[in-house]
Design an enzyme around this catalytic site. Structure first.
Site, short mmCIF file in Angstrom:
data_model
loop_
_atom_site.label_atom_id
_atom_site.label_comp_id
_atom_site.label_asym_id
_atom_site.label_seq_id
_atom_site.Cartn_x
_atom_site.Cartn_y
_atom_site.Cartn_z
N ASP A 1 -11.21 2.28 3.44
CA ASP A 1 -11.43 0.85 3.28
C ASP A 1 -12.92 0.58 3.03
O ASP A 1 -13.30 -0.51 2.59
CB ASP A 1 -11.03 0.09 4.55
CG ASP A 1 -9.66 -0.56 4.46
OD1 ASP A 1 -9.27 -0.95 3.34
OD2 ASP A 1 -9.00 -0.68 5.50
N LYS B 1 0.84 -1.21 0.00
CA LYS B 1 0.00 0.00 0.00
C LYS B 1 0.88 1.26 0.00
O LYS B 1 0.60 2.21 -0.72
CB LYS B 1 -0.96 -0.02 1.21
CG LYS B 1 -2.04 -1.08 1.07
CD LYS B 1 -2.87 -1.29 2.33
CE LYS B 1 -3.79 -2.50 2.14
NZ LYS B 1 -4.63 -2.82 3.30
N GLN C 1 -5.12 -1.59 9.56
CA GLN C 1 -4.88 -2.90 8.95
C GLN C 1 -5.40 -4.01 9.86
O GLN C 1 -5.16 -4.02 11.06
CB GLN C 1 -3.37 -3.07 8.67
CG GLN C 1 -3.02 -4.33 7.90
CD GLN C 1 -3.55 -4.35 6.46
OE1 GLN C 1 -3.77 -3.30 5.86
NE2 GLN C 1 -3.76 -5.53 5.93
#
Ligand code: GUN
Length: 309
Positions: free
Chosen positions: A139, A72, A116
């Site tokens: 997200d 990422k 995460q």
């Protein structure tokens, strides 16, 4: 003699027809999307507008999470985004992590951020996710963004299913009225994907999960089979209809001395036996994985555009 050789020729052609499939190249599509993003970033720069800034919160030192986060960060750099890595030991309390999220929510310079997953077991994923400001939730994990899939003006789409839908669109795969079977009903993949397939792709959707009896009975009736379970090789050739579109969302890190890096990423689909029956299929790696990152970048750009038009 001539007739006989024609027969052989036809037979050979049929053999080729039944074993050919189109490989859905998520890596290429994600590169195309990144080029589009770079152009939009360059335009913002020219206009003197704020450049996108993504923050990544990583708790603990899980090797797989580290690899995903590294990718990422690399992608942020490649499209000209600013990024900040925020690392915490796996002993951090839920309360402290919540406070930190509040801090990032209120930091005007950060347009979007992710926490995460997985998190250590003493921290509630739901509590943490719901603490994220929906317009910074790149997200697309919050209840508001999940629910907005069925609204007329969605805010930020859940990244993994958004990436899958983009692959279906860019490969012109017909979905209207088709039977889409989603295996896996998770909050980050299967559940939102099934909603998008209904709302945006007008497919007839069946969701299978760990309580489903006789899974193969459902998968064999799929025109489009989408699998997001995390069990390498779960779907084998005998479970798939001839000509089906197969989308493998599984990404399990399997360790072993036979792999050059000591590990490899494996999908939920047994590619060797399934590909010969498929019309379209995604590989792992190089299919849905790169698209999740492309969606994350698209969401971050959108968050910046919404907060700093
Ligand atoms: N862990 C595995 N996939 C994801 C993802 O897409 N986002 C986050 N935040 N964590 C993950």
């Amino acid at each position: 003699m001539l007739v006989q050789s024609n027969h052989i020729h036809t037979f050979r052609l049929r053999m080729i027809e039944t074993t050919s499939y189109t490989l859905i190249d998520g890596k290429k599509v994600s590169t195309d999307i990144k080029t589009e993003i770079m152009q939009r970033v360059a335009e913002r720069k020219e206009q003197g507008k704020k450049l996108p800034h993504l923050a990544i919160i990583l708790v603990g030192d899980d090797g797989a999470s580290q690899t995903y986060v590294d990718n990422k960060v690399k992608s942020c750099k490649s499209v000209g985004f600013h990024y900040t890595m925020m690392r915490f030991a796996d002993t951090i309390s839920e309360e402290k992590l919540m406070k930190h999220i509040d801090h990032v929510n209120n930091d005007d310079d950060v347009d979007g951020f992710i926490v995460q997953l997985p998190l250590p077991s003493h921290i509630s994923v739901e509590k943490i996710t719901e603490k994220i400001r929906p317009d910074k939730d790149v997200d697309g994990f919050t209840n508001q963004n999940f629910g907005s899939i069925i609204s007329k003006s969605p805010l930020l789409m859940p990244a993994t299913p958004f990436g899958v839908m983009e692959l279906l669109r860019r490969y012109n795969i017909e979905t209207e009225g088709k039977h889409a079977v989603v295996v896996g009903a998770s909050r980050i993949a299967g559940a939102p994907l099934s909603m998008m397939l209904t709302e945006q792709a007008h497919a007839t959707v069946t969701i299978c999960h760990k309580y489903t009896k006789d899974l193969a009975n459902f998968t064999r009736s799929a025109d489009i089979l989408l699998v997001a379970v995390g069990k390498p090789g779960l779907i084998t050739g005998d479970m798939v209809k001839e000509g089906a579109v197969v989308i493998d969302i599984g990404t399990t890190r399997v360790e072993g001395p036979q792999f050059a890096k000591g590990w490899a990423i494996k999908g939920d689909v047994d590619f060797k036996t399934v590909a010969p029956k498929a019309s379209f299929i995604t590989p792992v790696p190089g299919g849905v994985g790169p698209m999740t990152i492309a969606s994350l970048l698209l969401n971050t750009l959108r968050a910046t555009e919404l907060q700093h038009p």
